[in-house]
Design an enzyme around this catalytic site. Structure first.
Site, PDB file in Angstrom:
ATOM      1  NE  ARG A 125      -2.004   1.813   3.437  1.00  0.00           N
ATOM      2  CZ  ARG A 125      -1.864   1.435   4.695  1.00  0.00           C
ATOM      3  NH1 ARG A 125      -2.472   0.352   5.159  1.00  0.00           N
ATOM      4  NH2 ARG A 125      -1.086   2.117   5.515  1.00  0.00           N
ATOM      5  CD  GLU A 144       4.566   4.568   5.942  1.00  0.00           C
ATOM      6  OE1 GLU A 144       5.682   4.393   6.468  1.00  0.00           O
ATOM      7  OE2 GLU A 144       3.499   4.353   6.528  1.00  0.00           O
ATOM      8  CG  ASN A 146       2.582   0.933   4.655  1.00  0.00           C
ATOM      9  OD1 ASN A 146       3.120   1.136   5.732  1.00  0.00           O
ATOM     10  ND2 ASN A 146       1.842   1.845   4.047  1.00  0.00           N
ATOM     11  CB  SER A 151      -3.732  -3.279   8.066  1.00  0.00           C
ATOM     12  OG  SER A 151      -3.318  -2.007   8.503  1.00  0.00           O
ATOM     13  CE  LYS A 305       8.861   5.143   7.288  1.00  0.00           C
ATOM     14  NZ  LYS A 305       8.495   3.728   7.479  1.00  0.00           N
ATOM     15  CE  LYS A 364       8.080   9.920   7.232  1.00  0.00           C
ATOM     16  NZ  LYS A 364       7.341   9.303   6.123  1.00  0.00           N
ATOM     17  CD  GLU A 368       7.023   0.214   7.533  1.00  0.00           C
ATOM     18  OE1 GLU A 368       5.921   0.760   7.323  1.00  0.00           O
ATOM     19  OE2 GLU A 368       8.076   0.622   7.011  1.00  0.00           O
ATOM     20  N   GLY A 369       4.280   0.829  11.432  1.00  0.00           N
ATOM     21  CA  GLY A 369       3.287   0.703  12.493  1.00  0.00           C
ATOM     22  C   GLY A 369       2.817   2.021  13.080  1.00  0.00           C
ATOM     23  NE  ARG A 450      -4.197   5.234   6.633  1.00  0.00           N
ATOM     24  CZ  ARG A 450      -2.917   4.950   6.831  1.00  0.00           C
ATOM     25  NH1 ARG A 450      -2.563   4.252   7.876  1.00  0.00           N
ATOM     26  NH2 ARG A 450      -2.001   5.349   5.975  1.00  0.00           N
TER      27      ARG A 450
END
EC number: 6.3.2.3
Length: 474
Positions: A125, A144, A146, A151, A305, A364, A368-369, A450
């Site tokens: 994604r 970024e 993923n 998800s 990254k 950064k 992840e997360g 989002r």
């Protein structure tokens, strides 16, 4: 961008009634999370947080994000196959970042032994924000990509009907019809199904590597259910289960509880806290097998990254995607400013720039997360601390994207419906399958919007900051 739902956001009584209707519809549609009190059980669930109204997104930027996704799929796949590029790019990072170093060790072990898998599957994604330009227009800028455990493809397919319902209640049927249909979980499952089919064993299963405490299980179940409708069975196991009961035969076929595994789909394993020494051993076992990993370790490394920053350097895209100038142009148009913090002049310059204008940059780490990035005063303190030590090489610096804020109402369990100023992040889901050197699938399969209140710099839905949304094309 247009003012959006301005007048509708003024009437508090109407907002509260709409919110009640929207929440009931979300529960009915399956926009669900387990609760933070009971993350291992579905006995009590609640709705996943979402916006009351869909947020306005310029059609041209939505189309641009979709148009470049297949290029990003090919780019990630090209990086994952280029061992020399990965080694060179991550050489400074792995000296200072234990997690990336651990992943890289497994990558090297697998290369040395010889890669057993012949089919490769990418479910990724790519996430963007809309940079506000001085002339009032907006530009699409990548935050970024993923490449592991991307998800919300499941829940994103459930939210369009919720926003259509809200607009229909307001007699805005014409507007309701403009909300795009979206079913990423179906497309993600198609990729897994294709990889399973090419693996070529009719009785083999898909192994989903899951966390013990998984609030976002319904998102994952959406993909499992799509696979089951194709008669492909999924088993859920933890890394601990793999280290206890997983084994390879002499051909490096993977077996779990005595059943052959065709595809391993990771929904765990993207953060350092998810690995004990036992879990690292389990990951190595999975990587050594000929099962199709989603992602394989090289593809996970391609999503770091540091790789993202290196891809923005002049000439790098051209080297990785030779003879594809149009793809290179589409990719480069989405890049924000990205800067290396490796020891030396270039890194010194980047730190000086960020310290001189901290509001224009984000620091950064290779994580992840969500919830890991540093901004403002926190970033300044970190840069002052890191300035003269090699640990700085485990970070990158990125130009801060400044979107145009807008009003919306964020609905969260236990919180009153109130209008806040927000910004959005658009994700496009991509799927590719490669057999040997041949791409048998390369497509985009849907989107995720989002939205978060502007005071929250970092973090996604699972981190409890952003909420689910839908783009309203304008």
């Amino acid at each position: 961008m247009a003012a959006g739902w301005g007048s509708l956001l003024q009437d508090q009584q109407q907002l509260e009634e709409l919110a009640r209707q929207a929440v009931d519809r979300a529960l009915a549609e399956g926009v669900l999370l387990r609760t933070s009190q009971e993350p291992s059980s579905s006995d009590v669930v609640s709705y996943a947080p979402f916006t009351l109204f869909p947020s306005l997104v310029p059609s041209a930027l939505l189309e641009q994000a979709y148009a470049v996704q297949m290029d990003f799929n090919l780019l990630v796949d090209a990086v994952s196959q280029n061992a020399a590029f990965l080694e060179q790019t991550l050489s400074s990072t792995i000296k200072r970042d234990n997690f990336t170093a651990h992943l890289f060790d497994i990558h090297k072990q697998v290369l040395k032994e010889g890669i057993a898998q012949t089919v490769f599957l990418g479910l990724n994604r790519s996430d963007y924000m809309f940079q506000r330009n001085a002339d009032g227009t907006s530009a699409l800028k990548q935050i970024e990509i993923n490449t592991i455990s991307a998800s919300f493809g499941g829940l994103a397919s459930r939210t369009p009907d919720v926003h259509r319902h809200v607009l229909s209640v307001l007699n805005k049927t014409k507007e309701a019809a403009k909300i795009l249909s979206n079913n990423p979980s179906k497309g993600l499952a198609l990729g897994i199904a294709k990889a399973w089919e090419l693996y070529g064993s009719a009785n083999a299963l898909v192994l989903l590597i899951a966390q013990e405490k998984e609030r976002n299980i319904f998102d994952q179940r959406a993909i499992e259910n799509e696979l089951l409708s194709r008669n492909i069975h999924v088993i859920r196991r933890r890394f601990e289960d793999v280290s206890e009961k997983g084994m390879l035969d002499q051909d490096r076929r993977l077996f779990m509880d005595g059943q052959e595994i065709a595809v391993v789909y990771f929904r765990d394993g993207y953060m350092p806290s998810q690995y004990s020494p036992q879990n690292w051993k389990a990951r190595l076992l999975l990587e050594r097998s000929c099962a199709v990993k989603c992602p394989d370790i090289a593809t996970q490394l391609a999503g770091t990254k540091k790789v993202q920053q290196e891809l923005s350097r002049a000439g790098v895209l051209e080297a990785l995607l030779p003879g594809q100038p149009e793809a290179v142009a589409r990719l480069r148009a989405t890049f924000a400013g990205l800067y290396s913090l490796d020891m030396g002049e270039e890194g010194d310059w980047a730190i000086a720039e960020a310290l001189a204008a901290p509001s224009q940059f984000v620091l950064k780490p290779q994580r992840e997360g969500g919830g890991n990035n540093l901004y403002g005063e926190e970033m300044v303190q970190a840069l002052v601390r890191l300035k003269d030590c090699e640990e700085r090489a485990s970070y990158i610096l990125m130009e801060k994207i400044e979107p145009e804020p807008f009003g919306n109402c964020l609905l969260r369990p236990g919180s009153p419906a109130r209008v806040v100023q927000c910004i959005s992040e658009l994700g496009i889901f991509g799927v590719y399958v490669r057999q040997g050197q041949t791409h048998v699938m390369n497509k985009h399969v849907g989107h995720l919007l989002r939205t978060k209140a502007i005071e929250h710099a970092d973090g996604g839905v699972a981190a409890g900051v952003a909420v689910l949304d839908n783009p309203y094309p304008v």
